[in-house]
Design an enzyme around this catalytic site. Structure first.
Site, mmCIF file in Angstrom:
data_model
loop_
_atom_site.group_PDB
_atom_site.id
_atom_site.type_symbol
_atom_site.label_atom_id
_atom_site.label_comp_id
_atom_site.label_asym_id
_atom_site.label_seq_id
_atom_site.Cartn_x
_atom_site.Cartn_y
_atom_site.Cartn_z
ATOM 1 N N ARG A 119 50.918 16.332 39.574
ATOM 2 C CA ARG A 119 52.101 15.914 38.803
ATOM 3 C C ARG A 119 51.933 14.457 38.399
ATOM 4 N NH1 ARG A 119 53.682 20.071 42.255
ATOM 5 N NH2 ARG A 119 54.307 21.838 40.947
ATOM 6 N N ASP A 154 47.380 21.918 39.633
ATOM 7 C CA ASP A 154 48.689 22.556 39.467
ATOM 8 C C ASP A 154 48.926 22.717 37.969
ATOM 9 O OD1 ASP A 154 51.464 23.393 39.905
ATOM 10 O OD2 ASP A 154 51.195 22.558 41.896
ATOM 11 N N HIS A 177 50.737 28.684 39.425
ATOM 12 C CA HIS A 177 50.585 27.223 39.261
ATOM 13 C C HIS A 177 49.290 26.923 38.504
ATOM 14 C CE1 HIS A 177 53.847 25.652 41.949
ATOM 15 N NE2 HIS A 177 53.743 26.854 42.467
ATOM 16 N N ASP A 201 51.436 30.234 46.302
ATOM 17 C CA ASP A 201 52.903 30.211 46.305
ATOM 18 C C ASP A 201 53.465 30.474 44.910
ATOM 19 O OD1 ASP A 201 51.719 27.752 45.580
ATOM 20 O OD2 ASP A 201 53.646 26.737 45.739
ATOM 21 N N GLU A 202 54.707 30.908 44.879
ATOM 22 C CA GLU A 202 55.522 30.984 43.668
ATOM 23 C C GLU A 202 54.776 31.625 42.483
ATOM 24 O OE1 GLU A 202 58.462 27.246 44.105
ATOM 25 O OE2 GLU A 202 56.381 26.664 43.811
ATOM 26 N N TYR A 249 59.534 17.722 53.783
ATOM 27 C CA TYR A 249 59.297 17.432 52.364
ATOM 28 C C TYR A 249 59.724 15.990 52.093
ATOM 29 C CZ TYR A 249 57.556 21.828 50.554
ATOM 30 O OH TYR A 249 56.746 22.901 50.260
ATOM 31 N N PHE A 250 58.732 15.140 51.921
ATOM 32 C CA PHE A 250 59.041 13.724 51.777
ATOM 33 C C PHE A 250 59.287 13.345 50.307
ATOM 34 C CE2 PHE A 250 56.463 12.841 55.911
ATOM 35 C CZ PHE A 250 57.441 13.500 56.636
ATOM 36 N N ASP A 251 59.429 14.382 49.456
ATOM 37 C CA ASP A 251 59.897 14.100 48.086
ATOM 38 C C ASP A 251 61.427 14.196 48.035
ATOM 39 O OD1 ASP A 251 59.757 16.874 48.549
ATOM 40 O OD2 ASP A 251 59.290 17.351 46.466
ATOM 41 N N TRP A 288 55.234 15.781 47.200
ATOM 42 C CA TRP A 288 55.132 16.304 45.827
ATOM 43 C C TRP A 288 55.562 15.181 44.889
ATOM 44 C CZ3 TRP A 288 52.642 20.721 45.859
ATOM 45 C CH2 TRP A 288 52.734 21.546 46.969
ATOM 46 N N THR A 289 54.885 15.076 43.747
ATOM 47 C CA THR A 289 55.043 13.824 42.996
ATOM 48 C C THR A 289 55.659 13.968 41.601
ATOM 49 O OG1 THR A 289 52.753 13.978 42.249
ATOM 50 C CG2 THR A 289 53.164 12.713 44.269
ATOM 51 N N GLU A 290 56.474 14.984 41.388
ATOM 52 C CA GLU A 290 57.161 15.069 40.094
ATOM 53 C C GLU A 290 57.877 13.750 39.789
ATOM 54 O OE1 GLU A 290 57.221 17.443 42.379
ATOM 55 O OE2 GLU A 290 57.295 19.445 41.479
HETATM 56 C C1 ACM Z 1 55.664 24.582 47.524
HETATM 57 O O1 ACM Z 1 56.443 23.636 47.759
HETATM 58 N N1 ACM Z 1 55.772 25.277 46.399
HETATM 59 C C2 ACM Z 1 54.634 24.956 48.460
#
Ligand code: ACM
Length: 762
Positions: A163, A192, A265, A327-328, A419-421, A469-471
């Site tokens: 991201r 991703d 992804h 995932d997803e 989740y540190f975001d 996660w860096t969005e």
């Molecule tokens: C994730 O946060 N989609 C693994």
């Protein structure tokens, strides 16, 4: 038994005796060691003249040089000795231990004669060095006797470089920090939808095309109208850079786990090589957040392509693990694809979950053939895996529990704690984040062994990992701000014995680490001493209880009025009774003069505030931190985020069915309810709101029903004017959930989340 072994056994016996008394002293070591005991006196570092290591063990020579470089032992020489315990006065002696101790075990004895270290291997000696670096003060190390080892063998931190991309220099800084806190895995999320960031020589377009996106969304995903920065964004690591980082991490006993996302992804991959997708395209590297529908086809050629990529990845990363995402996965393109249908027939796959499982199993077999172990997000459990595969449990604890019961190794990284975001403070000055509310204390409270996991499965839990996660994180400074000190709290979750964990103690020890970050000019967040709060019902209104960090300080309150202007005062109590509408700000001022950011409170007194409320079905435990009163406490929920104590979240398509007792018969004319919507987080506006009223007899009759409809924006207010004034004692509010999410949207097939904020009535 050689002399060194006898001596080290003697040393450990004495150590065990001393530590029986078990004093924690005033040290600031993080993570908290298994046992640590101080004695009066200090060793001057500049007096140390030699490091004695066992003969012919090159790994100890390398770590000895690290002692010299990092402790600044300018006059020190490394000496090999067959009997290393016989060190000269004022030496550092490293003795290797045999036996069944854990690999990260070490002990330290700092005394006037020098430093005696025992360790199973060079990793243990390296951890002893990290502890000594934290104990060192003004060129001296106080006398300590320490015995230490990790609770969990997997202690991980993750970083998403797709991201946003971060340069090699910063990746090394990040690894330095991980090593300082005795983490031993760095999960590098390299690919991703929004960018492919690792050079693959056989397929140059992965970086030529896949590492660049045409522009990037500005602000929060889901805002309307969407805005873009009209600026190309890109970056990737060459294979030479990757090798350099891997070698650097090895020197710090950090194993790098590369993540190559598949089969979902995958927009950046398919933008580069569209022939491996199942959809019609055209594909492009994603410019906005959320997950695209793009999916790699389960055909033989696509699997060949993924294996060729992984072949280069396996060569670059010598560690045992390769993360393949999983995932997803949006399966719509598979459903439309004749290629996919053929594979399903050929492989006798009945469902699209079976297709996902087939894909992952092919990759699993390939990685096994290369001597690697596959890691995937918990969705990979759907449909069977090789026994070797490791599951990373991110959607709460359940996936991990299920995996452990199937005898898969598990790494816990639940969104709730790891989740540190997520936001880390209630301050409106917090930079934009993806959502959530994960304070330092919450991270610290995490136990990687779920309380409902039967003990025979505990051995399958490898440890925990923090995900970044860096969005909404575009600079190295921001990565540090979001990760630290939360990662420091996680280090203690993974390393320290539960009996030695104490948040109050931890926060005191943290002070010295914060000073160290300052001295190193490294960014971090001071959010942990921002004020938090709880509200409680009260006959006179609402009781506001301010929650402060366990550090000495005073709460400062600021009010503003036309008559008095700005007025500041220290509060003598942590609680305030809110009985009439008012607005103020509160801060926490620490004894050392650090000042938290302000917490603004705007309380609007109305006919429901502070009354009793009951739900037919409680909100989700994940999104109800403010308790039931949150929706009638006179404080609006923030309209720009769904985190914090003011929103209540009802999951899986559930309605909110609430009854409020007004305490006496009252007359109501109108009602407003706050709702939140964010498709990417599966949060949808409800269909409708129905109001019922009752007198003392609790005989409810429907008063009005209104549709909420489609509206732009995130936080919205739904206002209902009653057809006629309602004279009632009880009010029942039934909010009908959106229901099942349609197939083309994030969370398709699941029941939507319903988020309710303040319900006010006049
Ligand atoms: C994730 O946060 N989609 C693994």
């Amino acid at each position: 038994m050689n002399f060194a072994r006898i001596l080290s056994l003697l040393f450990i016996t004495v150590l065990g005796y001393i530590c029986g008394a078990h004093s924690q002293g005033q040290h600031s070591v993080i993570p908290q060691p298994v046992s640590i005991r101080s004695a009066p006196g200090n060793l001057k570092i500049s007096d140390i003249s030699e490091i004695i290591i066992p003969a012919k063990q090159t790994e100890f020579r390398f770590v000895a040089q690290q002692f010299i470089d990092e402790l600044g032992l300018t006059k020190c020489k490394i000496k090999e000795s067959k009997k290393p315990a016989q060190g000269k006065h004022r030496s550092i002696v490293i003795i290797p231990l045999q036996g069944d101790r854990k690999t990260d075990y070490y002990s330290i004895n700092v005394s006037k004669s020098g430093i005696l270290i025992t360790a199973v291997d060079d990793a243990g000696a390296f951890y002893a060095l990290q502890t000594l670096l934290q104990l060192k003060e003004s060129g001296q190390i106080p006398f300590y006797v320490i015995e230490d080892y990790a609770r969990f063998q997997y202690r991980g931190m993750h970083l998403d470089v797709s991201r946003h991309f971060f340069p090699v220099t910063f990746i090394k800084t990040y690894i330095d920090l991980l090593a300082r806190y005795k983490f031993n895995y760095f999960h590098w999320h390299l690919t991703d939808d929004q960018g492919w960031r690792i050079e693959i020589r056989k397929f140059p377009d992965l970086t030529e095309i896949g590492s660049r996106r045409k522009e990037t969304l500005v602000g929060a995903y889901g805002s309307s109208p969407e805005q873009y920065d009209h600026t190309e964004y890109g970056g990737y690591y060459t294979q030479d850079e990757i090798r350099e980082v891997v070698e650097y991490a090895q020197s710090k006993h950090v194993e790098i786990i590369p993540e190559i996302e598949m089969p979902g992804h995958s927009a950046a991959l398919l933008a580069s090589y569209p022939q491996f997708g199942c959809g019609d395209g055209p594909y492009q590297v994603a410019t906005t957040w959320g997950v695209t529908n793009n999916v790699i086809c389960p055909t033989d050629t696509s699997l060949w392509f993924m294996k060729e990529i992984l072949s280069e990845v396996c060569d670059l990363f010598p560690g045992k693990y390769v993360h393949i995402g999983g995932d997803e996965v949006n399966k719509d393109d598979w459903k439309k694809s004749t290629e996919c249908t053929k594979i399903m027939r050929r492989q006798n796959l009945k469902t699209y979950e079976d297709v996902q499982s087939y894909f992952i199993r092919q990759i699993d077999a390939y990685l096994s053939s290369k001597g690697k172990i596959l890691i995937g997000w918990d969705e990979i459990l759907e449909g069977g895996l090789s026994q070797n595969a490791v599951v990373m449990s991110w959607r709460g604890l359940d996936g991990g529990i299920q995996a452990a019961k199937q005898k898969h190794k598990v790494i816990f990284t639940p969104g709730s704690h790891c989740y540190f975001d997520h936001y880390q403070s209630l301050s409106p000055m917090e930079p934009l984040a993806i959502g959530g509310y994960t304070t330092l204390e919450k991270v610290y409270s995490f136990d990687p062994i779920p309380s409902n996991l039967p003990s025979e499965y505990h051995r399958f839990v490898l440890g925990a990992q923090g995900n970044v996660w860096t969005e909404y994180i575009s600079t190295p400074e921001q990565v540090l701000y979001m990760s630290f000190p939360r990662a420091i709290a996680l280090s203690e979750v993974n390393w320290s014995q539960p009996a030695n964990k104490d948040y109050v103690q931890f926060v005191r020890r943290l002070n010295q680490h914060i000073s160290w970050f300052d001295a190193q000019h490294l960014n971090y967040s001071g959010s942990y001493y921002d004020l938090d709060y709880k509200t409680l019902p009260s006959p006179e209104g609402v009781l506001l209880k301010l929650i402060k960090a366990p550090l000495t300080g005073k709460i400062l309150l600021e009010t503003s009025s036309p008559e008095e202007g700005l007025h500041q005062q220290y509060l003598s109590s942590d609680s305030l009774l809110l009985g009439s509408s008012q607005e103020f700000k509160v801060w926490y001022q620490l004894q050392d003069n650090r000042l938290s950011r302000s917490l603004p409170i705007r309380y609007t007194h109305h006919k429901l505030s502070g009354k009793k409320i009951q739900f037919v079905q409680d909100p989700s435990s994940k999104y109800s931190s403010g308790g039931p009163i949150a929706v009638i406490n006179g404080i609006d929920a923030p309209s720009n985020k769904f985190s914090g104590p003011e929103w209540l979240g009802f999951d899986a398509g559930r309605n909110m069915d609430a009854t409020i007792d007004l305490a006496k018969t009252d007359t109501l004319h109108e009602l407003s309810i706050q709702f939140f919507q964010e498709e990417s987080s599966w949060i949808y506006l409800p269909q409708s709101v129905e109001i019922f009223t009752a007198g003392e007899d609790k005989n409810f009759i429907s008063l009005t029903k209104s549709l909420v409809g489609i509206r732009p924006g995130r936080g919205i207010i739904h206002k209902i004017i009653f057809p006629s004034p309602a004279v009632c004692r009880y009010l029942r509010i039934l909010v009908n959930n959106y229901g099942q999410i349609e197939s083309d949207k994030p969370g398709a097939g699941h029941g939507a989340w319903l988020f309710t904020g303040e319900i006010s009535a006049h």
